[in-house]
Motif scaffolding. Structure first.
Motif, PDB file in Angstrom:
ATOM      1  N   LEU A 329     -13.922 -12.452 -14.921  1.00 51.66           N
ATOM      2  CA  LEU A 329     -12.973 -12.892 -13.907  1.00 51.66           C
ATOM      3  C   LEU A 329     -13.074 -11.991 -12.690  1.00 51.66           C
ATOM      4  CD1 LEU A 329      -9.640 -13.661 -15.827  1.00 51.66           C
ATOM      5  CD2 LEU A 329     -11.544 -15.193 -15.308  1.00 51.66           C
ATOM      6  N   LEU A 330     -13.045 -12.602 -11.514  1.00 52.27           N
ATOM      7  CA  LEU A 330     -12.867 -11.874 -10.255  1.00 52.27           C
ATOM      8  C   LEU A 330     -11.518 -12.289  -9.698  1.00 52.27           C
ATOM      9  CD1 LEU A 330     -16.318 -12.438  -8.458  1.00 52.27           C
ATOM     10  CD2 LEU A 330     -15.730 -10.760 -10.214  1.00 52.27           C
ATOM     11  N   LEU A 331     -10.621 -11.349  -9.516  1.00 51.15           N
ATOM     12  CA  LEU A 331      -9.322 -11.619  -8.918  1.00 51.15           C
ATOM     13  C   LEU A 331      -9.324 -11.011  -7.529  1.00 51.15           C
ATOM     14  CD1 LEU A 331      -6.634 -12.982  -9.428  1.00 51.15           C
ATOM     15  CD2 LEU A 331      -5.778 -10.865 -10.399  1.00 51.15           C
ATOM     16  N   LEU A 332      -9.235 -11.858  -6.504  1.00 54.08           N
ATOM     17  CA  LEU A 332      -9.409 -11.438  -5.107  1.00 54.08           C
ATOM     18  C   LEU A 332      -8.113 -11.577  -4.332  1.00 54.08           C
ATOM     19  CD1 LEU A 332     -12.356 -12.366  -2.790  1.00 54.08           C
ATOM     20  CD2 LEU A 332     -10.027 -12.866  -2.047  1.00 54.08           C
ATOM     21  N   ASP A 333      -7.816 -10.577  -3.529  1.00 50.01           N
ATOM     22  CA  ASP A 333      -6.625 -10.586  -2.677  1.00 50.01           C
ATOM     23  C   ASP A 333      -7.046 -10.307  -1.237  1.00 50.01           C
ATOM     24  OD1 ASP A 333      -3.429 -10.270  -2.740  1.00 50.01           O
ATOM     25  OD2 ASP A 333      -4.270  -8.829  -1.331  1.00 50.01           O
ATOM     26  N   VAL A 334      -6.619 -11.166  -0.302  1.00 49.64           N
ATOM     27  CA  VAL A 334      -6.934 -10.957   1.116  1.00 49.64           C
ATOM     28  C   VAL A 334      -6.125  -9.772   1.629  1.00 49.64           C
ATOM     29  CG1 VAL A 334      -6.989 -12.000   3.411  1.00 49.64           C
ATOM     30  CG2 VAL A 334      -7.353 -13.435   1.377  1.00 49.64           C
ATOM     31  N   ARG A 437      -6.067  -7.525 -17.157  1.00 49.95           N
ATOM     32  CA  ARG A 437      -7.048  -6.483 -16.849  1.00 49.95           C
ATOM     33  C   ARG A 437      -7.610  -6.669 -15.450  1.00 49.95           C
ATOM     34  NH1 ARG A 437     -11.366  -7.374 -20.647  1.00 49.95           N
ATOM     35  NH2 ARG A 437     -12.394  -5.724 -19.470  1.00 49.95           N
ATOM     36  N   ALA A 438      -7.891  -7.914 -15.065  1.00 51.39           N
ATOM     37  CA  ALA A 438      -8.383  -8.183 -13.708  1.00 51.39           C
ATOM     38  C   ALA A 438      -7.317  -7.827 -12.678  1.00 51.39           C
ATOM     39  CB  ALA A 438      -8.788  -9.652 -13.577  1.00 51.39           C
ATOM     40  N   ASP A 439      -6.057  -8.135 -12.993  1.00 52.15           N
ATOM     41  CA  ASP A 439      -4.964  -7.823 -12.080  1.00 52.15           C
ATOM     42  C   ASP A 439      -4.797  -6.312 -11.916  1.00 52.15           C
ATOM     43  OD1 ASP A 439      -2.684  -8.831 -10.493  1.00 52.15           O
ATOM     44  OD2 ASP A 439      -1.500  -7.756 -11.979  1.00 52.15           O
ATOM     45  N   GLU A 440      -4.944  -5.578 -13.030  1.00 53.51           N
ATOM     46  CA  GLU A 440      -4.843  -4.110 -12.970  1.00 53.51           C
ATOM     47  C   GLU A 440      -5.977  -3.527 -12.132  1.00 53.51           C
ATOM     48  OE1 GLU A 440      -6.331  -0.234 -14.046  1.00 53.51           O
ATOM     49  OE2 GLU A 440      -7.216  -2.074 -14.854  1.00 53.51           O
ATOM     50  N   LEU A 442      -7.522  -5.105  -9.679  1.00 54.89           N
ATOM     51  CA  LEU A 442      -7.218  -5.458  -8.292  1.00 54.89           C
ATOM     52  C   LEU A 442      -6.192  -4.495  -7.711  1.00 54.89           C
ATOM     53  CD1 LEU A 442      -7.238  -7.299  -5.799  1.00 54.89           C
ATOM     54  CD2 LEU A 442      -5.614  -8.792  -6.980  1.00 54.89           C
ATOM     55  N   TYR A 443      -5.179  -4.167  -8.497  1.00 55.97           N
ATOM     56  CA  TYR A 443      -4.158  -3.219  -8.033  1.00 55.97           C
ATOM     57  C   TYR A 443      -4.799  -1.884  -7.671  1.00 55.97           C
ATOM     58  CZ  TYR A 443      -0.124  -0.097  -8.187  1.00 55.97           C
ATOM     59  OH  TYR A 443       0.826   0.850  -7.875  1.00 55.97           O
ATOM     60  N   ARG A 444      -5.718  -1.411  -8.500  1.00 52.66           N
ATOM     61  CA  ARG A 444      -6.375  -0.131  -8.213  1.00 52.66           C
ATOM     62  C   ARG A 444      -7.261  -0.228  -6.981  1.00 52.66           C
ATOM     63  NH1 ARG A 444      -9.884   1.806 -11.786  1.00 52.66           N
ATOM     64  NH2 ARG A 444      -9.960   0.064 -13.245  1.00 52.66           N
ATOM     65  N   ALA A 445      -7.879  -1.388  -6.767  1.00 48.04           N
ATOM     66  CA  ALA A 445      -8.703  -1.574  -5.569  1.00 48.04           C
ATOM     67  C   ALA A 445      -7.856  -1.449  -4.310  1.00 48.04           C
ATOM     68  CB  ALA A 445      -9.390  -2.945  -5.618  1.00 48.04           C
ATOM     69  N   LYS A 446      -6.653  -2.005  -4.345  1.00 48.50           N
ATOM     70  CA  LYS A 446      -5.766  -1.901  -3.167  1.00 48.50           C
ATOM     71  C   LYS A 446      -5.224  -0.486  -3.008  1.00 48.50           C
ATOM     72  CE  LYS A 446      -3.238  -5.509  -4.419  1.00 48.50           C
ATOM     73  NZ  LYS A 446      -2.216  -6.583  -4.373  1.00 48.50           N
ATOM     74  N   GLN A 447      -4.919   0.145  -4.142  1.00 48.09           N
ATOM     75  CA  GLN A 447      -4.413   1.513  -4.082  1.00 48.09           C
ATOM     76  C   GLN A 447      -5.455   2.492  -3.557  1.00 48.09           C
ATOM     77  OE1 GLN A 447      -0.982   0.909  -4.343  1.00 48.09           O
ATOM     78  NE2 GLN A 447      -1.003   2.894  -5.322  1.00 48.09           N
ATOM     79  N   GLN A 448      -6.716   2.200  -3.803  1.00 46.65           N
ATOM     80  CA  GLN A 448      -7.793   3.104  -3.385  1.00 46.65           C
ATOM     81  C   GLN A 448      -8.273   2.864  -1.957  1.00 46.65           C
ATOM     82  OE1 GLN A 448     -10.888   2.880  -6.383  1.00 46.65           O
ATOM     83  NE2 GLN A 448      -9.440   3.301  -8.056  1.00 46.65           N
ATOM     84  N   GLY A 449      -7.587   2.003  -1.236  1.00 43.95           N
ATOM     85  CA  GLY A 449      -7.921   1.819   0.173  1.00 43.95           C
ATOM     86  C   GLY A 449      -8.334   0.425   0.591  1.00 43.95           C
ATOM     87  N   ARG A 450      -8.334  -0.528  -0.341  1.00 44.82           N
ATOM     88  CA  ARG A 450      -8.689  -1.928  -0.068  1.00 44.82           C
ATOM     89  C   ARG A 450     -10.185  -2.075   0.311  1.00 44.82           C
ATOM     90  NH1 ARG A 450      -3.338  -1.552   1.887  1.00 44.82           N
ATOM     91  NH2 ARG A 450      -1.966  -3.104   0.941  1.00 44.82           N
ATOM     92  N   ASN A 451     -10.583  -3.327   0.518  1.00 44.34           N
ATOM     93  CA  ASN A 451     -11.956  -3.668   0.902  1.00 44.34           C
ATOM     94  C   ASN A 451     -12.956  -3.043  -0.082  1.00 44.34           C
ATOM     95  OD1 ASN A 451     -14.070  -4.821   2.332  1.00 44.34           O
ATOM     96  ND2 ASN A 451     -14.235  -3.083   3.744  1.00 44.34           N
ATOM     97  N   ARG A 452     -12.725  -3.258  -1.370  1.00 43.32           N
ATOM     98  CA  ARG A 452     -13.620  -2.723  -2.393  1.00 43.32           C
ATOM     99  C   ARG A 452     -13.487  -3.520  -3.674  1.00 43.32           C
ATOM    100  NH1 ARG A 452     -12.710   2.823  -2.170  1.00 43.32           N
ATOM    101  NH2 ARG A 452     -11.853   2.381  -0.112  1.00 43.32           N
ATOM    102  N   CYS A 453     -14.469  -3.359  -4.546  1.00 45.01           N
ATOM    103  CA  CYS A 453     -14.451  -3.990  -5.869  1.00 45.01           C
ATOM    104  C   CYS A 453     -14.224  -2.906  -6.914  1.00 45.01           C
ATOM    105  CB  CYS A 453     -15.773  -4.717  -6.142  1.00 45.01           C
ATOM    106  SG  CYS A 453     -16.226  -5.962  -4.917  1.00 45.01           S
ATOM    107  N   VAL A 454     -13.304  -3.157  -7.821  1.00 45.07           N
ATOM    108  CA  VAL A 454     -13.001  -2.190  -8.878  1.00 45.07           C
ATOM    109  C   VAL A 454     -13.102  -2.909 -10.218  1.00 45.07           C
ATOM    110  CG1 VAL A 454     -11.218  -0.762  -9.915  1.00 45.07           C
ATOM    111  CG2 VAL A 454     -11.573  -0.705  -7.440  1.00 45.07           C
ATOM    112  N   VAL A 455     -13.744  -2.237 -11.178  1.00 47.31           N
ATOM    113  CA  VAL A 455     -13.924  -2.807 -12.509  1.00 47.31           C
ATOM    114  C   VAL A 455     -12.772  -2.364 -13.400  1.00 47.31           C
ATOM    115  CG1 VAL A 455     -15.424  -2.880 -14.541  1.00 47.31           C
ATOM    116  CG2 VAL A 455     -16.427  -2.823 -12.248  1.00 47.31           C
TER     117      VAL A 455
END
Length: 458
Positions: A329-334, A437-440, A442-455
C-alpha cells in the motif's frame, strides 16, 4: 434491556455468587500460569489444520502469545464494572478482527475449550477442594462463555457489515445501474400520484383509494431499497412519509370521497401532495449519494471509492496467502493542502486533487488499484510487488508530483509536493493492520519534513 446491559447483569450475578477468596485464587492461578496456558493454546492451534492457515510460528512468537497472556489476565482480573467494561471492549475488538480475517467461529470455540481445560488443570493443583474448586471451575467456564458471547456478537455484526460491502462490490462489478433505477422509481411515484389525483376527482363514496405501500414504488422500497440502501438516513424518513400518507391522510380522503365538502377534499389532496413532495426530495437525496458509488468511483477524481477497499484488500490478502505473492500500500497525502484551499479557493483545491489522481494513475500499473481515500489522501494498492519495487514506485510518484506543476483555473501554476507512507503486506490476514502501518509511515513522513517516502516498520 440491550445486549451490553444483559451481559453486565449476568456477570454481576456470577461475580456475586462466587466468594472473593475463590475468585482471588483463580485470578492468581491465571496470572501465574498465563504463559503455559498461552503455549498450550497455540500448540493446539498451530497443529490444527483448520486454524493453521490463520497462524504462523513467527506471529505466535512475536505477537500473539503475549496478546493471549494479556487477554487472560485482563478477563480474570475484573473486580468492578469499569474493569469488566474494558474486558468486554477487548472481546469486541477481537471479534471484529476475527470477522475481518474471516476466522470461523468454531475455531475460536475450539480454542476456548483448550483454555478452559488448562485453567481447570491448574486449579486442581492450586489446593482448592470441594465446593471452592467447583465454584472456581464454574466461574472460569461462565466467564469464558460471557467473553465468547461478546466476541461472537461483534463478529456477527462486523461480518454482516463486511458481507454487505462485498455484496455492494459484486453489484458494482456486474454493472448495476442506479441512475436507471432512480428514474424508474421517480416514474413509479408519478404514476401513483396521477392515479391518486384521478381517483380523488372521479371517485365516488366507498371507492378505494390507492395505498402507496401497495404501489410499485412501495414494493420496491420494502423489498429492494432496504438491501441497497441499508443504513442510509433517508430511509426511515421515507418510510414515515409513506405511513403518514397511507395511515393518516388516505383514510381522511377516503371518508370525504364523493361528498359535498370540496374544500376539505382539496385541502387533504394538497396535504398528500405535500407529503409526496417531501418523499420525492428524500428519494432524490438518497440516490444522489449512492449513484456516485454505483460506478465504484469518486465523483471528483474518478478514482475508486474507498467503500470497496475492504473487499479488494480482502481478496488481495487471500491471493497473497494462497500464491505467496506480496503486495503493498502507498498512502499519499498532499502537503499543505489546507493552505492551497485557503489561498487559492476550493476550485483550485479540486484541480489539485484531479491533477494528483491523474499522476498516480499514470505512475502505477494497469493491475494496481487507486482509491480516493479521503480529503487530500490517496491510497494505491500495488499488486505483486516487494518492498524494493514498491519504494521505487513511491519515489517515482513523489518525484513526478514535485516536478509537474498544476495549472489552476485562474491560469496560475502551482508547485506541489506529497508525503507517502509505504507498507508491504507481511502475511497478516487482517487488512486493517496493513492500512494502519501505511498510515503510521505517512505520519512519520510528514513529521520528518514532508515531501518524502517513508517505509512502515514491520
Amino acid at each position: 434491556m440491550n445486549h451490553s446491559n444483559t451481559l453486565e447483569a449476568d456477570w454481576l450475578e456470577l461475580f456475586d455468587n462466587v466468594p472473593e477468596a475463590t475468585r482471588g485464587v483463580l485470578r492468581e492461578v491465571v496470572r501465574a500460569h498465563k504463559e503455559s496456558m498461552a503455549d498450550a493454546f497455540y500448540a493446539r492451534m498451530l497443529g490444527d489444520p483448520d486454524a493453521h492457515p490463520f497462524l504462523t510460528h513467527e506471529a505466535v512468537e512475536t505477537r500473539l502469545r503475549h496478546s493471549m497472556q494479556r487477554w487472560l489476565e485482563t478477563l480474570f482480573s475484573c473486580t468492578d464494572r469499569a474493569q469488566f467494561a474494558v474486558a468486554m471492549a477487548i472481546q469486541r475488538h477481537v471479534g471484529e478482527v476475527h470477522a475481518r480475517i474471516d476466522l470461523p467461529v468454531n475455531i475460536v470455540a475450539r480454542g476456548a475449550r483448550v483454555l478452559k481445560a488448562e485453567i481447570a488443570r491448574h486449579l486442581l493443583a492450586a489446593g482448592l477442594s470441594g465446593q471452592a474448586l467447583i465454584d472456581a471451575v464454574l466461574y472460569a467456564d461462565n466467564l469464558m462463555d460471557l467473553a465468547f458471547e461478546e466476541m461472537s456478537a461483534a463478529y456477527v455484526a462486523s461480518h454482516e457489515h463486511v458481507a454487505r460491502i462485498d455484496e455492494a462490490y459484486r453489484a458494482f462489478s456486474f454493472g448495476q445501474n442506479l441512475s436507471l433505477e432512480r428514474e424508474r422509481q421517480r416514474a413509479a411515484l408519478l404514476d401513483w400520484e396521477n392515479r391518486f389525483l384521478h381517483d380523488m376527482m372521479t371517485g365516488s363514496a366507498g371507492d378505494p383509494l390507492p395505498r402507496l405501500t401497495e404501489s410499485a414504488f412501495g414494493l420496491w422500497l420494502h423489498h429492494k431499497a432496504t438491501a441497497i440502501f441499508e443504513g442510509a438516513p433517508e430511509l426511515p424518513a421515507i418510510r414515515q412519509a409513506i405511513r403518514t400518507i397511507d395511515d393518516d391522510l388516505i383514510p381522511q380522503c377516503q371518508a370525504k370521497l364523493g361528498g359535498p365538502e370540496r374544500d376539505t377534499q382539496r385541502r387533504l389532496t394538497k396535504a398528500v401532495l405535500s407529503e409526496l413532495g417531501q418523499l420525492k426530495f428524500l428519494l432524490g437525496t438518497l440516490f444522489e449519494r449512492f449513484v456516485e458509488l454505483e460506478s465504484g468511483k469518486d465523483a471528483l477524481t474518478q478514482l475508486l471509492n474507498r467503500r470497496f477497499l475492504p473487499a479488494i484488500l480482502s481478496r488481495e490478502a487471500d491471493i497473497s496467502r494462497r500464491q505467496h505473492k506480496p503486495f503493498a500500500l502507498l498512502l499519499l497525502d498532499v502537503d499543505h493542502f489546507k493552505h492551497i484551499n485557503d489561498q487559492h479557493g476550493h476550485e483550485a483545491g479540486d484541480r489539485v486533487l484531479q491533477h494528483i489522481a491523474s499522476l498516480i494513475l499514470a505512475t502505477v500499473r494497469a493491475g494496481d488499484f487507486v482509491f480516493r481515500y479521503g480529503g487530500e489522501e490517496f491510497l494505491a494498492l500495488l499488486v505483486e510487488v516487494d518492498l524494493t519495487h514498491a519504494l521505487r514506485i513511491a519515489e517515482k510518484l513523489r518525484s513526478r508530483i514535485e516536478s509537474e506543476n498544476v495549472l489552476l483555473p485562474n491560469g496560475a501554476s502551482l508547485k506541489l509536493t506529497a508525503s507517502i507512507g509505504v507498507a508491504v503486506h507481511d502475511g497478516h490476514p487482517d487488512y486493517q493492520r496493513l492500512i494502519n502501518r501505511a498510515d503510521e509511515a505517512l505520519y512519520r513522513a510528514k513529521q520528518q519534513g514532508r515531501n518524502r517516502c517513508v517505509v512502515s516498520d514491520a
